[in-house]
Design a protein around this motif. Structure first.
Motif, short mmCIF file in Angstrom:
data_model
loop_
_atom_site.label_atom_id
_atom_site.label_comp_id
_atom_site.label_asym_id
_atom_site.label_seq_id
_atom_site.Cartn_x
_atom_site.Cartn_y
_atom_site.Cartn_z
N PRO A 174 -5.87 -6.38 -8.87
CA PRO A 174 -5.46 -5.67 -7.65
C PRO A 174 -4.92 -6.63 -6.62
O PRO A 174 -5.07 -7.86 -6.74
N PRO A 175 -4.25 -6.16 -5.58
CA PRO A 175 -3.74 -7.05 -4.53
C PRO A 175 -4.86 -7.81 -3.84
O PRO A 175 -6.02 -7.39 -3.87
N ASP A 176 -4.51 -8.93 -3.24
CA ASP A 176 -5.50 -9.76 -2.56
C ASP A 176 -6.25 -8.95 -1.51
O ASP A 176 -5.67 -8.17 -0.75
N HIS A 177 -7.56 -9.15 -1.45
CA HIS A 177 -8.42 -8.36 -0.56
C HIS A 177 -8.20 -8.76 0.90
O HIS A 177 -8.41 -9.90 1.28
N TYR A 182 -6.21 -0.65 -1.26
CA TYR A 182 -5.23 -1.27 -2.15
C TYR A 182 -3.79 -1.03 -1.67
O TYR A 182 -2.95 -1.94 -1.76
N THR A 183 -3.50 0.17 -1.19
CA THR A 183 -2.13 0.44 -0.74
C THR A 183 -1.77 -0.42 0.48
O THR A 183 -0.68 -0.97 0.56
N ILE A 184 -2.70 -0.53 1.42
CA ILE A 184 -2.45 -1.34 2.62
C ILE A 184 -2.38 -2.82 2.26
O ILE A 184 -1.49 -3.55 2.75
N ASP A 185 -3.29 -3.28 1.41
CA ASP A 185 -3.28 -4.70 1.00
C ASP A 185 -1.99 -5.06 0.27
O ASP A 185 -1.46 -6.17 0.44
N LEU A 187 0.95 -3.63 0.73
CA LEU A 187 2.01 -3.70 1.75
C LEU A 187 1.92 -4.99 2.55
O LEU A 187 2.95 -5.60 2.87
N ILE A 188 0.70 -5.41 2.88
CA ILE A 188 0.54 -6.66 3.63
C ILE A 188 1.05 -7.84 2.81
O ILE A 188 1.70 -8.76 3.34
N ALA A 189 0.75 -7.82 1.51
CA ALA A 189 1.20 -8.91 0.64
C ALA A 189 2.67 -8.79 0.26
O ALA A 189 3.23 -9.73 -0.31
N GLY A 190 3.30 -7.66 0.57
CA GLY A 190 4.70 -7.46 0.20
C GLY A 190 4.90 -7.26 -1.30
O GLY A 190 5.99 -7.48 -1.82
N ASP A 191 3.82 -6.81 -1.98
CA ASP A 191 3.87 -6.61 -3.43
C ASP A 191 4.16 -5.13 -3.69
O ASP A 191 3.26 -4.29 -3.73
N TRP A 192 5.44 -4.77 -3.87
CA TRP A 192 5.82 -3.38 -4.05
C TRP A 192 5.38 -2.81 -5.38
O TRP A 192 5.10 -1.62 -5.50
N SER A 193 5.29 -3.66 -6.39
CA SER A 193 4.82 -3.20 -7.69
C SER A 193 3.35 -2.77 -7.60
O SER A 193 2.97 -1.71 -8.11
N ALA A 194 2.52 -3.59 -6.95
CA ALA A 194 1.11 -3.24 -6.77
C ALA A 194 0.96 -2.00 -5.90
O ALA A 194 0.07 -1.16 -6.14
N PHE A 195 1.84 -1.85 -4.91
CA PHE A 195 1.79 -0.66 -4.05
C PHE A 195 2.08 0.60 -4.85
O PHE A 195 1.39 1.62 -4.69
N GLN A 196 3.08 0.56 -5.72
CA GLN A 196 3.41 1.73 -6.54
C GLN A 196 2.28 2.06 -7.51
O GLN A 196 1.96 3.24 -7.71
#
Length: 335
Positions: A174-177, A182-185, A187-196
């Motif tokens: 998952p994106p960095d805590h 997860y959706t907000i994290d 977006l903060i990391a700029g990881d669009w794949s993880a956001f989707q």
């Protein structure tokens, strides 16, 4: 306003004290032996007695409650017999998933329900009004867990366009805590794949929980808007030649939102309580699933902790709703 907020926060203390006492008494008088279940069927009496001493269950009930109450102040919410971890640590781990699910559901309900309520009020008794009435009736009547199962069959099993369950794929990180959402994290990391990926897992449980509040908010907004549209000042504005769009969005919307705000605030607690079924159906690792496991194992401390968290969030949400009344209605004054 500051004094009003402070007074409301002070009033939270006796409410929470009474809630802790009620929950503690109910948890202790219920039949069952959580220590015996945790120890297993082959546990010796010596092992069960040792575990009771470890969790403080061999002490008198008043002393157990006092120790629990003093522990709450210092962040010690007791130990879970099932997970063998502090309840407060477990709640901090599971809470972000529930918060993300609840506010995603509330976001869907508000963003869809309020515009539909306005439209059905403006075009009263039209085709859209009759269609939304049917959907609203079905949304309120249909159980959330059953709707969740239908969504799983349709979008996961048959169409195969959304994941069946879980919060994130087990084979991926998952994106960095940062916030735990997860959706907000993502977006903060700029990881669009993880956001989707996070959004695709969030979609089905959020929709399953959002349908009932969406229907209620839409119907409440419709009735409030119809009532406001019949007021004298609206007729005066029309006589002055103001456009319908200006009247609707500048004057009618703000006045119609007052009663709808109450429904939105009440649905915060309803959604938090409703996560028990929805999280179990979708295997969503939140407070609802945690509470379900605690109930099945007769683990009382996690149940009390989860109930306290829901109560605190609900009381804070109602305070925010009361403050928002002043935003939508300038006549409201806070003494």
């Amino acid at each position: 306003m500051l004094l009003y907020i402070l007074r409301r926060l002070v009033l939270l203390v006796p409410i929470l004290l009474g809630l802790t006492l009620l929950l503690f008494i109910v948890a202790r008088i219920l039949p069952g032996d959580p220590v015996g279940l945790a120890a297993g069927p082959n546990a010796t009496p010596e092992l069960i007695a040792q575990m009771k001493r470890e969790f403080g269950l061999d002490q008198p009930l008043p002393l157990q409650y006092w120790n629990y109450l003093t522990g709450l102040v210092s962040g010690d919410w007791g130990m879970s017999v099932f997970t063998r971890r502090p309840v407060f640590a477990d709640i901090l781990e599971y809470l972000p998933a529930t918060i993300e699910l609840v506010f995603a559901s509330l976001f869907i309900a508000v963003v869809v329900g309020i515009p539909l309520g306005l439209l059905t009020a403006v075009y009263k008794n039209g085709p859209l009004d009759y269609a939304t009435r049917t959907v609203a009736l079905g949304g309120i009547a249909m159980p959330r867990f059953f709707l969740g199962l239908l969504l799983q069959m349709a979008f996961a099993a048959w169409l195969d366009i959304l994941p069946l369950s879980g919060r994130y794929p087990l084979i991926e990180s998952p994106p960095d805590h940062v916030t735990g959402l997860y959706t907000i994290d993502a977006l903060i990391a700029g990881d669009w794949s993880a956001f989707q990926i996070a959004l695709s897992h969030l979609a089905l449980p959020a929709i399953a929980m959002a349908l009932s509040p969406l229907a209620t908010i839409m119907r409440m907004m419709r009735s409030s808007t119809i009532e406001v549209l019949q007021q004298d000042y609206v007729m005066t504005e029309r006589a002055l030649g103001l456009s319908n769009r200006l009247i609707l969005f500048k004057y009618v919307l703000k006045n119609a939102m007052t009663s709808t705000l109450t429904v939105i605030g009440l649905y915060v607690s309803w959604l938090l309580g409703g996560t028990v079924l929805v999280e179990t159906v979708f295997d969503w690792p939140g407070l609802g699933l945690y509470a379900t496991q605690a109930i099945l194992t007769q683990d009382f401390m996690p149940v009390i902790g989860v109930t306290l968290v829901i109560a605190i969030i609900y009381l804070v949400a109602m305070l925010v709703v009361d403050l928002l009344y002043g935003v939508f209605n300038p006549k409201v004054r806070y003494a």
